[in-house]
Write an enzyme that holds these catalytic residues in place. Structure first.
Site, PDB file in Angstrom:
ATOM      1  N   MET A  30       0.686  -1.085  -0.142  1.00  0.00           N
ATOM      2  CA  MET A  30      -0.070  -0.069  -0.330  1.00  0.00           C
ATOM      3  C   MET A  30       0.353   1.114  -0.538  1.00  0.00           C
ATOM      4  SD  MET A  30      -3.573  -0.695   1.847  1.00  0.00           S
ATOM      5  CE  MET A  30      -2.970  -0.806   3.156  1.00  0.00           C
ATOM      6  N   HIS A  34       8.703   0.777   3.047  1.00  0.00           N
ATOM      7  CA  HIS A  34       9.957   0.961   4.193  1.00  0.00           C
ATOM      8  C   HIS A  34      11.288  -0.170   4.063  1.00  0.00           C
ATOM      9  CE1 HIS A  34       7.625  -1.731   6.862  1.00  0.00           C
ATOM     10  NE2 HIS A  34       6.622  -0.743   6.610  1.00  0.00           N
ATOM     11  N   GLY A  36      10.542  -2.808   6.127  1.00  0.00           N
ATOM     12  CA  GLY A  36      10.130  -4.371   5.676  1.00  0.00           C
ATOM     13  C   GLY A  36       9.614  -4.054   4.328  1.00  0.00           C
ATOM     14  N   HIS A  37       9.078  -3.750   3.473  1.00  0.00           N
ATOM     15  CA  HIS A  37       8.745  -3.598   1.899  1.00  0.00           C
ATOM     16  C   HIS A  37      10.293  -4.062   1.515  1.00  0.00           C
ATOM     17  CE1 HIS A  37       5.378  -1.226   3.780  1.00  0.00           C
ATOM     18  NE2 HIS A  37       5.306  -1.580   2.721  1.00  0.00           N
ATOM     19  N   LYS A 152       4.771 -10.124   9.137  1.00  0.00           N
ATOM     20  CA  LYS A 152       4.056  -9.151  10.015  1.00  0.00           C
ATOM     21  C   LYS A 152       2.474  -8.860  10.132  1.00  0.00           C
ATOM     22  CE  LYS A 152       3.451  -5.170  12.191  1.00  0.00           C
ATOM     23  NZ  LYS A 152       2.485  -4.009  11.074  1.00  0.00           N
ATOM     24  N   ASP A 153       2.218  -9.264   8.985  1.00  0.00           N
ATOM     25  CA  ASP A 153       0.388  -8.924   9.241  1.00  0.00           C
ATOM     26  C   ASP A 153       0.660 -10.954   8.454  1.00  0.00           C
ATOM     27  OD1 ASP A 153      -0.177  -6.687   8.729  1.00  0.00           O
ATOM     28  OD2 ASP A 153       0.651  -6.582   6.631  1.00  0.00           O
ATOM     29  N   SER A 189       3.852   1.523   8.230  1.00  0.00           N
ATOM     30  CA  SER A 189       3.768   2.609   7.630  1.00  0.00           C
ATOM     31  C   SER A 189       2.703   3.420   9.017  1.00  0.00           C
ATOM     32  CB  SER A 189       3.131   2.536   6.909  1.00  0.00           C
ATOM     33  OG  SER A 189       3.357   1.492   5.558  1.00  0.00           O
TER      34      SER A 189
HETATM   35  O1  PAF Z   1       0.044  -6.663   3.487  1.00  0.00           O
HETATM   36  C1  PAF Z   1      -0.747  -4.900   2.711  1.00  0.00           C
HETATM   37  O2  PAF Z   1       0.173  -4.078   2.503  1.00  0.00           O
HETATM   38  C2  PAF Z   1      -1.703  -5.248   2.535  1.00  0.00           C
HETATM   39  O3  PAF Z   1      -2.792  -5.849   2.699  1.00  0.00           O
HETATM   40  C3  PAF Z   1      -1.986  -6.004   0.712  1.00  0.00           C
HETATM   41  C4  PAF Z   1      -1.507  -7.253   0.966  1.00  0.00           C
HETATM   42  C5  PAF Z   1      -1.230  -4.539  -0.144  1.00  0.00           C
HETATM   43  C6  PAF Z   1      -3.620  -5.314  -0.086  1.00  0.00           C
HETATM   44  O4  PAF Z   1      -3.793  -4.070   0.011  1.00  0.00           O
END
Ligand code: PAF
Length: 284
Positions: A30, A34, A36-37, A152-153, A189
């Site tokens: 999204m 940072h 993490g990404h 993390k998610d 974020s």
């Molecule tokens: O983890 C995220 O940032 C969001 O849930 C994702 C997987 C990009 C879907 O919008």
């Protein structure tokens, strides 16, 4: 590096890449990238020829009253990060492009059963339906061979793997580890919303997970006792409101009374107005 904002342009690009026999990698995000990404981008970069990062703040995964409008956005900065990391394509469609209201958008992906109704799903009705829908749409548009998500998610990771299996997406799903600040706070974020004082308190979230880990390593198996200790620790550490703390089976995500097997300890707390989540996985 190209930035593409139209679905039809992305689809033509994918047709060409497929004709060339390219392996396509995807890191869905999204934005407001940072470390993490970046760690997920680096994992994906090694697994593919063409790497796509999608940047889309997905309205359907925010519940009414949540932070969709104020969610941080910075496309210029994200483009610079992606270009430095060797990303080939940013796919950054508008909301109108993904959910055209003229045609009356109405198709969603949902999951029956228990794994979407627990943990975060219990408090964010419709959230995972929104996540699954956007991820399925991105998979259909970009047709990746491999896609990388973050631990993390934790619940999202389990749900996406299950969706991919149940709906037969021919995609290898990789889950990258949670990246933390040096004091243990998981990168997010949403950390941007914290005041200086809250930022000082925030590491209590990870410390509570370490407290649980220690208790388990010392032989404690009663989930209730561990959760009780975690709650007390967090409440005494600052301006926290606990939404949930749970110890669940890693595959079914159902709460455990007696701890055994592969487990996830997961929590969501409010620090002031900001909702933060974290988790660890343990094998007992
Ligand atoms: O983890 C995220 O940032 C969001 O849930 C994702 C997987 C990009 C879907 O919008």
């Amino acid at each position: 590096m190209k930035t593409i904002d139209k679905i039809s342009d992305m689809q033509s690009m994918v047709r060409q890449l497929r004709r060339n026999g390219d392996i396509i990698g995807l890191v869905p995000t999204m934005g407001y990238l940072h470390q993490g990404h970046i760690s997920l981008i680096r994992i994906a970069r090694k697994k593919c020829d063409t790497l796509v990062v999608s940047i889309f703040v997905n309205p359907t995964q925010f519940c009414p009253g949540e932070d969709f409008d104020k969610y941080p956005r910075d496309m210029k900065r994200d483009q610079k990060i992606c270009s430095d990391e060797g990303v080939d394509i940013i796919f950054a469609p508008s909301t109108q492009e993904m959910y055209p209201d003229k045609s009356g958008y109405s198709a969603y992906v949902d999951m029956a059963g228990d794994i979407t109704d627990v943990l975060c799903g219990k408090y964010r009705p419709g959230h995972f339906r929104g996540v699954m829908t956007i991820v399925a749409k991105l998979f259909n548009i970009i047709q990746p061979d491999v896609a990388v998500f973050g631990q993390k998610d934790g619940q999202q990771a389990v749900i996406i793997k299950k969706m991919v299996m149940d709906l037969n997406f021919p995609i290898d799903i990789i889950i990258g580890p949670t990246i933390r600040e040096s004091d243990g706070l998981a990168l997010s974020s949403r950390n941007k919303y914290l005041t200086a004082e809250q930022r000082k308190q925030a590491p209590a979230i990870y410390k509570s997970l370490m407290l649980a880990k220690n208790m388990i390593q010392n032989g404690e198996r009663d989930a209730k006792k561990i959760i009780q200790n975690m709650s007390e620790f967090i409440i005494n550490s600052g301006d926290f409101k606990i939404q949930y703390i749970d110890i669940v089976d890693m595959n079914t995500l159902q709460s455990l009374e007696h701890i055994e097997g592969e487990i996830m300890i997961a929590l969501a707390v409010f620090l002031g107005e900001t909702r933060l989540i974290d988790n660890i996985i343990l094998r007992i």
